[in-house]
Design a protein around this motif. Structure first.
Motif, short mmCIF file in Angstrom:
data_model
loop_
_atom_site.label_atom_id
_atom_site.label_comp_id
_atom_site.label_asym_id
_atom_site.label_seq_id
_atom_site.Cartn_x
_atom_site.Cartn_y
_atom_site.Cartn_z
N GLU A 16 0.84 -1.20 0.00
CA GLU A 16 0.00 0.00 0.00
C GLU A 16 0.88 1.25 0.00
O GLU A 16 0.57 2.23 -0.69
CB GLU A 16 -0.93 0.00 1.23
N ILE A 17 1.94 1.21 0.77
CA ILE A 17 2.87 2.35 0.80
C ILE A 17 3.57 2.51 -0.54
O ILE A 17 3.75 3.63 -1.03
CB ILE A 17 3.89 2.17 1.94
N LEU A 18 3.95 1.39 -1.16
CA LEU A 18 4.60 1.45 -2.47
C LEU A 18 3.68 2.10 -3.50
O LEU A 18 4.12 2.96 -4.28
CB LEU A 18 4.98 0.04 -2.92
N LYS A 19 2.43 1.71 -3.50
CA LYS A 19 1.47 2.35 -4.41
C LYS A 19 1.37 3.85 -4.16
O LYS A 19 1.30 4.65 -5.10
CB LYS A 19 0.09 1.70 -4.26
N GLN A 20 1.36 4.21 -2.88
CA GLN A 20 1.25 5.62 -2.52
C GLN A 20 2.49 6.40 -3.00
O GLN A 20 2.36 7.53 -3.50
CB GLN A 20 1.10 5.74 -1.01
N VAL A 21 3.68 5.80 -2.86
CA VAL A 21 4.91 6.45 -3.31
C VAL A 21 4.90 6.65 -4.82
O VAL A 21 5.19 7.75 -5.33
CB VAL A 21 6.14 5.63 -2.89
N LEU A 22 4.54 5.60 -5.55
CA LEU A 22 4.56 5.67 -7.01
C LEU A 22 3.48 6.62 -7.54
O LEU A 22 3.70 7.32 -8.54
CB LEU A 22 4.38 4.28 -7.60
#
Length: 392
Positions: free
Chosen positions: A340-346
């Motif tokens: 979820e954090i990775l999606k938010q970063v990208l």
């Protein structure tokens, strides 16, 4: 039972006879309880005993037996102060906690966060466990018997039914139960402060953020497991969301710091220039309805800087995204939280790059410079984001 026998055998002297016969036995029970409490440090054990005592009191009241009221009062007066003493000791322990006392810190969740979550969930579940209308630990009853429980429910007005009759029950305000709810809130606040102190042991801001995210996520996971949905969990959800936002910015600064700084600074300058031009037009010094389209932004943008940023991004964006993915997988113990954090970063990266392209279009509206052919399309970035999103 014994009470019914003495009432039937001694008739009008039954209640007095019961007291005389069992006074020493009941006194021994009180003495044994007092001796046990002297060495007891188990808050959950005491809370269960309080709940049982109150439940027995309601059963006696329903059966119109008052011979045990004295015993139950003595037990309550012994249990509540001891529970308060133990809870206060818990609060002091959390307040005085530090990394040296607790065995140091790593990036992954600290054991103190699990202990806090388990302890708080146990208190909330004990306070709310039971059938609707059954006794609660607090004088006045317990109104929240649902699966999702919180201290909010414990502090509200309650109503319960007994022997088919419905009666109004007053609020817990000012009661021992209200005191316990306030202590649970205090433990929450002190735990948050303790985790922040532990996070400060890390040398970099990014590691501090990662540590807090892992701990908040672990606490939320335990609350959801126990179905303790309420103010306590919502507090940690808000904290987790704010730390995620901070992590997103920190992570992007490692590979895209120049572009992000350029976007922020240039947008600020362009806004200032547009405001200044609008003010002049309002004063009648210049402009008409097409003022915004005639503002010259080239004075705030250096073409050589923009070209360098375009070429740097086009050659390194995939490598940087791969590095972000590796970082996220290594930082966060909860895989779903990490994804979820990775999606938010990208997604935030895509937003920054879209703003970067928008600046270029606004500065060179009529004739785009030659380096525009090196711009990476948002479609390509979206496709890369989707590739990582499939892992969720």
């Amino acid at each position: 039972n014994e009470y019914v026998f003495t009432r039937q055998f001694f008739k009008e002297y039954g209640s007095e006879a019961f007291t005389n016969i069992f006074s020493r036995t009941l006194g021994l029970m009180s003495e044994q309880l007092e001796n046990y409490l002297f060495h007891c440090h188990d808050a959950l054990c005491l809370l269960l005993m309080i709940k049982l005592t109150h439940s027995f009191r309601r059963i006696m009241k329903r059966r119109k037996i008052n011979s045990l009221d004295g015993l139950l009062d003595r037990m309550t007066n012994l249990l509540w102060p001891r529970l308060k003493m133990i809870i206060d000791a818990q609060i002091r322990s959390v307040k005085n906690g530090n990394a040296k006392k607790l065995g140091g810190v790593e990036l992954h969740a600290h054991y103190i966060s699990r202990r806090y979550a388990e302890f708080t969930c146990s208190i909330l579940l004990i306070l709310n466990r039971g059938k609707s209308g059954a006794g609660s630990v607090m004088s006045g009853g317990d109104s929240s018997m649902g699966r999702g429980v919180s201290s909010n429910a414990l502090a509200s007005k309650a109503s319960s039914s007994s022997s088919g009759a419905t009666q109004s029950v007053p609020s817990y305000r000012g009661s021992a139960g209200d005191m316990l709810v306030n202590d649970v809130s205090t433990i929450l606040d002190e735990t948050v402060l303790l985790l922040e102190r532990l996070a400060d042991e890390h040398k970099t801001n990014k590691k501090r953020i990662v540590f807090l995210i892992n701990n908040y996520d672990q606490i939320i996971g335990i609350f959801r497991e126990r179905r303790c949905i309420g103010r306590e969990m919502n507090k940690f959800v808000d904290l987790l969301m704010s730390q995620r936002e901070l992590f997103v910015e920190e992570e992007l600064l490692h590979g895209f710091s120049k572009m992000i700084a350029f976007v922020r600074q240039t947008e600020s300058e362009m806004t200032r220039l547009a405001t200044s031009s609008t003010g002049m037009a309002a004063a009648g010094l210049s402009g008409n309805n097409s003022l915004s389209s005639r503002i010259d932004y080239t004075e705030v943008v250096n073409p050589n800087v923009v070209e360098a940023l375009v070429r740097e991004f086009s050659t390194s964006w995939k490598t940087n995204i791969e590095q972000i993915n590796r970082n996220v997988l290594s930082y966060f113990s909860n895989f779903r939280n990490g994804m979820e954090i990775l999606k938010q970063v990208l997604t935030q990266l895509l937003l920054y790059y879209t703003r970067f392209q928008d600046i270029i279009r606004r500065v060179w509206r009529s004739k785009p410079p030659a380096f525009c052919k090196d711009l990476v399309s948002t479609t390509a970035i979206l496709a890369e984001i989707k590739k990582y999103a499939l892992a969720i």
